[in-house]
Design an enzyme around this catalytic site. Structure first.
Site, PDB file in Angstrom:
ATOM      1  N   ASP C  45      10.072 -14.069  -6.941  1.00 53.62           N
ATOM      2  CA  ASP C  45       9.064 -14.248  -5.889  1.00 53.62           C
ATOM      3  C   ASP C  45       7.696 -14.627  -6.456  1.00 53.62           C
ATOM      4  O   ASP C  45       6.976 -15.435  -5.869  1.00 53.62           O
ATOM      5  CB  ASP C  45       8.914 -12.954  -5.079  1.00 53.62           C
ATOM      6  CG  ASP C  45      10.033 -12.803  -4.064  1.00 53.62           C
ATOM      7  OD1 ASP C  45      10.904 -13.691  -4.006  1.00 53.62           O
ATOM      8  OD2 ASP C  45      10.035 -11.800  -3.336  1.00 53.62           O
ATOM      9  N   ASN C 115       0.173 -14.399   0.501  1.00 56.02           N
ATOM     10  CA  ASN C 115       0.590 -13.056   0.921  1.00 56.02           C
ATOM     11  C   ASN C 115      -0.539 -12.232   1.527  1.00 56.02           C
ATOM     12  O   ASN C 115      -0.441 -11.756   2.645  1.00 56.02           O
ATOM     13  CB  ASN C 115       1.190 -12.288  -0.261  1.00 56.02           C
ATOM     14  CG  ASN C 115       2.680 -12.550  -0.420  1.00 56.02           C
ATOM     15  OD1 ASN C 115       3.303 -13.158   0.440  1.00 56.02           O
ATOM     16  ND2 ASN C 115       3.244 -12.104  -1.528  1.00 56.02           N
ATOM     17  N   GLU C 116      -1.598 -12.037   0.726  1.00 56.83           N
ATOM     18  CA  GLU C 116      -2.661 -11.160   1.224  1.00 56.83           C
ATOM     19  C   GLU C 116      -3.929 -11.356   0.420  1.00 56.83           C
ATOM     20  O   GLU C 116      -3.881 -11.823  -0.716  1.00 56.83           O
ATOM     21  CB  GLU C 116      -2.236  -9.691   1.151  1.00 56.83           C
ATOM     22  CG  GLU C 116      -2.299  -9.033  -0.217  1.00 56.83           C
ATOM     23  CD  GLU C 116      -1.043  -9.224  -1.026  1.00 56.83           C
ATOM     24  OE1 GLU C 116       0.050  -9.112  -0.461  1.00 56.83           O
ATOM     25  OE2 GLU C 116      -1.157  -9.523  -2.243  1.00 56.83           O
ATOM     26  N   ASP C 145      -9.807   3.581  -1.211  1.00 60.95           N
ATOM     27  CA  ASP C 145      -9.515   2.839  -2.436  1.00 60.95           C
ATOM     28  C   ASP C 145      -9.739   1.348  -2.217  1.00 60.95           C
ATOM     29  O   ASP C 145     -10.155   0.634  -3.121  1.00 60.95           O
ATOM     30  CB  ASP C 145      -8.050   3.051  -2.848  1.00 60.95           C
ATOM     31  CG  ASP C 145      -7.848   4.345  -3.616  1.00 60.95           C
ATOM     32  OD1 ASP C 145      -8.848   5.007  -3.944  1.00 60.95           O
ATOM     33  OD2 ASP C 145      -6.683   4.698  -3.884  1.00 60.95           O
ATOM     34  N   ALA C 157       5.131  -7.266   1.417  1.00 65.25           N
ATOM     35  CA  ALA C 157       4.715  -7.081   0.032  1.00 65.25           C
ATOM     36  C   ALA C 157       3.701  -5.927  -0.059  1.00 65.25           C
ATOM     37  O   ALA C 157       4.017  -4.796   0.309  1.00 65.25           O
ATOM     38  CB  ALA C 157       4.146  -8.396  -0.509  1.00 65.25           C
ATOM     39  N   ASN C 159       1.168  -5.098   1.617  1.00 67.88           N
ATOM     40  CA  ASN C 159       0.916  -4.470   2.920  1.00 67.88           C
ATOM     41  C   ASN C 159       1.888  -3.329   3.207  1.00 67.88           C
ATOM     42  O   ASN C 159       1.502  -2.276   3.711  1.00 67.88           O
ATOM     43  CB  ASN C 159       1.029  -5.550   4.000  1.00 67.88           C
ATOM     44  CG  ASN C 159       1.011  -4.980   5.400  1.00 67.88           C
ATOM     45  OD1 ASN C 159       0.008  -4.443   5.842  1.00 67.88           O
ATOM     46  ND2 ASN C 159       2.140  -5.087   6.087  1.00 67.88           N
ATOM     47  N   LEU C 160       3.148  -3.547   2.892  1.00 72.22           N
ATOM     48  CA  LEU C 160       4.158  -2.509   3.144  1.00 72.22           C
ATOM     49  C   LEU C 160       3.920  -1.292   2.246  1.00 72.22           C
ATOM     50  O   LEU C 160       4.048  -0.149   2.677  1.00 72.22           O
ATOM     51  CB  LEU C 160       5.561  -3.078   2.911  1.00 72.22           C
ATOM     52  CG  LEU C 160       6.722  -2.133   3.244  1.00 72.22           C
ATOM     53  CD1 LEU C 160       6.736  -1.766   4.714  1.00 72.22           C
ATOM     54  CD2 LEU C 160       8.048  -2.753   2.860  1.00 72.22           C
ATOM     55  N   SER C 161       3.562  -1.549   0.986  1.00 71.88           N
ATOM     56  CA  SER C 161       3.262  -0.448   0.068  1.00 71.88           C
ATOM     57  C   SER C 161       2.109   0.404   0.592  1.00 71.88           C
ATOM     58  O   SER C 161       2.092   1.620   0.404  1.00 71.88           O
ATOM     59  CB  SER C 161       2.864  -0.988  -1.308  1.00 71.88           C
ATOM     60  OG  SER C 161       3.763  -1.955  -1.752  1.00 71.88           O
TER      61      SER C 161
END
Lengths: 256, 256, 256, 256
Positions: C45, C115-116, C145, C157, C159-161
């Site tokens: 990825d 992605n972000e 943080d 990615a 975001n899910l974490s």
């Protein structure tokens, strides 16, 4: 609305709502629903939902004013200049969910839901539910208290309690949210395209009975529940521009 | 246990459990419970819980072997050298919760729970529950599907489904975990000292009926439920050293 | 694509990817990017993201084959019938985010993110960040943080974490997700319309330095970061029909 | 304390704290720390932590009064009857964590932490961390922003921001809480016995640098961090009985 809107008033059962209706009917003309341009609903969110259901077939917009304990769907209560506020109000149109529930006895019950369709176990035994989206089995057996499908408008209600995400109005999504999922362990649910067809099959519905609820309609001991958005039906709510519904839902997401 | 332990076998209803009992009774001596040093239970976690309840007054340790779909409380199934394994097994003693539920009709129901005492709404209407800890009102009105109090042993069961934390055995804590709390918005629950007395008062129990469950005992339309740990009662389970219960609960926390 | 597509191969640095490229170049014609209809990327990825960035200006679709440890954006590796698979592949087009970061020294850095865009504190001191959406201050001071804005493609990615929701491709939403928010206490973030302009203002950026990252571009000690979707730029990935990207993201939501 | 306690005052840098100290020194006798029975600290939670560290070797109890923005560890500010309040105050003793951090250059840094020891990635690259508890590898490779170990006293601080559970004082537990875990997917962390030895091994510490922080002490580019509770050291804080620390932490759990 360019001309002065013809108003039909309706109020919740509580004294404060009924008294408000009395004063407003004195101050403004009240017409029967059949002649009205707009319905003014006085009460809380629960009453707004009931009013939306009740007048669904008339297709009239509903302008709510808050006389209840929760007023997420309601404008601020103010007796002054009501026609002017209504003329300046912004409309938001949403589509209801259609629940088609089949009981273990084979009987079908259908109902519309503005907020969500939810399933919950009826006894101490955990529910076992198969989740099928657009004909594809996505979870073969979820062991849980229940599960729900929520519209964006309903995403701040039961869906939020069940740890589902708030969805902005107009996002064309539905939230599929588990209620206390035991297996798959801590499953968080999914966001689905608004035109998804969600089928719940109850496993062991005799031993492990499950009820299904579409807003105010409840079906007991269901064996299968199909949920789809019904785009043929529309519900229109009116909001003062400074607190329109998109803004409310957006704001709700920034609540501490 | 220094001498060869006298075993009383018991098995769940499923064929695989009953057949296993047949073979084990052939291979080893089987004695009545009144003469036994240990009970060997064959089935899954549900059967272990039932066995613990059933033999609570005998005070005998239970050594489980997994013949079910979930075997968190069970040792691995193996027909060889059972007395040797039992002699080497490690005991873990836990105390049950006591539920004292009062119905709207004034009747009381008491029951013990090894895993948790849980409350859930009985109809489509949200439950309204007051939470009192050691006599102090902590939440005056929670609007929710329900609420539960879990022991460390039960923290990986219903409590985990309801998003509560896993508690290591021996932590002397109870988990107080809401089930789909609507108000307070997204309340996460609390860890309480194990000797806390938790009282739930149901608000509007006639209009908004709530059931209470202590493991397998269910009380309907309760108005008040008091939950305390009952230190006067002890339940002892035996585990092979390589997979003792502390280890199991610890491991469970590192599950992906 | 009706005719045989002209392929330009590219591979990640790892030996397995380079060896694969060697074999594929032997088996199929390889053309320079300027003459290609499609780029075939071999790696994981991370390499797909780099390839998308690198060939953004060429506007060519990228067909990835997995030679890495994570292959969410990649098709299965198979050396047979590559042109046929590419002809049958489905295209998905996404738009990148544009990050415009201003440092405490006044310098600007702009970069695209597939992605972000994420912000993170640079020292042990918590970041203090003001969040402005479309010119409206939504959170005056978040102590945290960091914070991120993710596209639907990136929602699985980082975001899910950070506990953000997975968003289906095509939902026209962005996820605004906090990273370890201390105040507001346990704030969960928001789903925003895709055309929202999100501005982050760093409070005390000298004492509490914060870095900003758009995929692979990092800016240190920023004072302000503006994130918008850049609809003028398009990135096209190709997926085998049986595992298209919508399906992958949908499936990801049903992962246990 | 039966006699009138001898007080040594200390104040944070802010003007309001320093002015308060001026007034209190005028009103009550102030003695050097070496002669004091108790230290009265004027400031916020951050100052309380610094004061606890600073006077750790003296073993004196600290009575804080709130002159800061966050006063979770502080009593209410009141200039009247200070000796009387101190005599009636309840003491709570906690043990710090010991952090032993080894850098990639082999140098060791040790420090105490009252709230938590935390690790965080230093660059845009995700951290890869192995988690070992009491010598057993529990997670071979966590891909994440970081991870922390918190005491009960610290469980309402950074740990809460990172979605960890609040732990009652006296629970003899530590919270091991991931910060934005990517793999294992959405791992929630664990509650560990207070005497657990937690070892973090940084994978690829040169390419993926990670910093470690024990309250105010920061170590950069660490390769290994060992965290244990240090029972040989004690910190004593004093609280007015009506708002003692157990009560504060309990209350914190019922915050909406």
């Amino acid at each position: 609305m360019s001309k002065i809107p013809k108003i039909s008033f309706t109020a919740a059962r509580q004294a404060s709502a009924r008294r408000a209706m009395g004063r407003l009917k004195n101050k403004y003309d009240h017409v029967p629903v059949s002649q009205a341009d707009v319905i003014v609903a006085l009460g809380g969110d629960g009453f707004m939902l009931r009013t939306l259901h009740r007048y669904l077939k008339h297709g009239l917009p509903i302008y709510g004013m808050n006389r209840g304990s929760v007023g997420f769907l309601m404008n601020e209560y103010d007796e002054d200049n009501l026609p002017g506020r209504i003329k300046k109000a912004e409309s938001i149109t949403v589509h209801p969910l259609n629940m088609s529930a089949t009981g273990v006895d084979g009987r079908k019950k259908t109902a519309l839901a503005i907020n969500e369709v939810s399933l919950l176990r009826q006894t101490r035994l955990a529910a076992k539910i198969r989740i099928i989206v657009d004909g594809v089995v996505r979870l073969d057996e979820m062991i849980c208290d229940g599960v729900l499908v929520a519209t964006p408008a309903g995403s701040t209600a039961y869906n939020l309690s069940a740890h589902g995400p708030i969805i902005p109005i107009g996002a064309d999504l539905l939230a599929l949210t588990p209620i206390s999922a035991f297996r798959p362990r801590q499953w968080r649910g999914a966001l689905l395209p608004h035109d998804a067809k969600v089928t719940f099959e109850i496993i062991d519905p005799h031993e492990r009975p499950v009820s299904a609820v579409a807003d105010n309609t409840e079906a007991f001991q269901v064996s299968k529940v199909v949920v789809t958005e019904d785009r043929s039906k529309s519900l229109t709510m009116m909001f003062d521009p400074e607190h329109n519904f998109e803004e409310r839902i957006l704001k709700e997401q920034f609540q501490p």
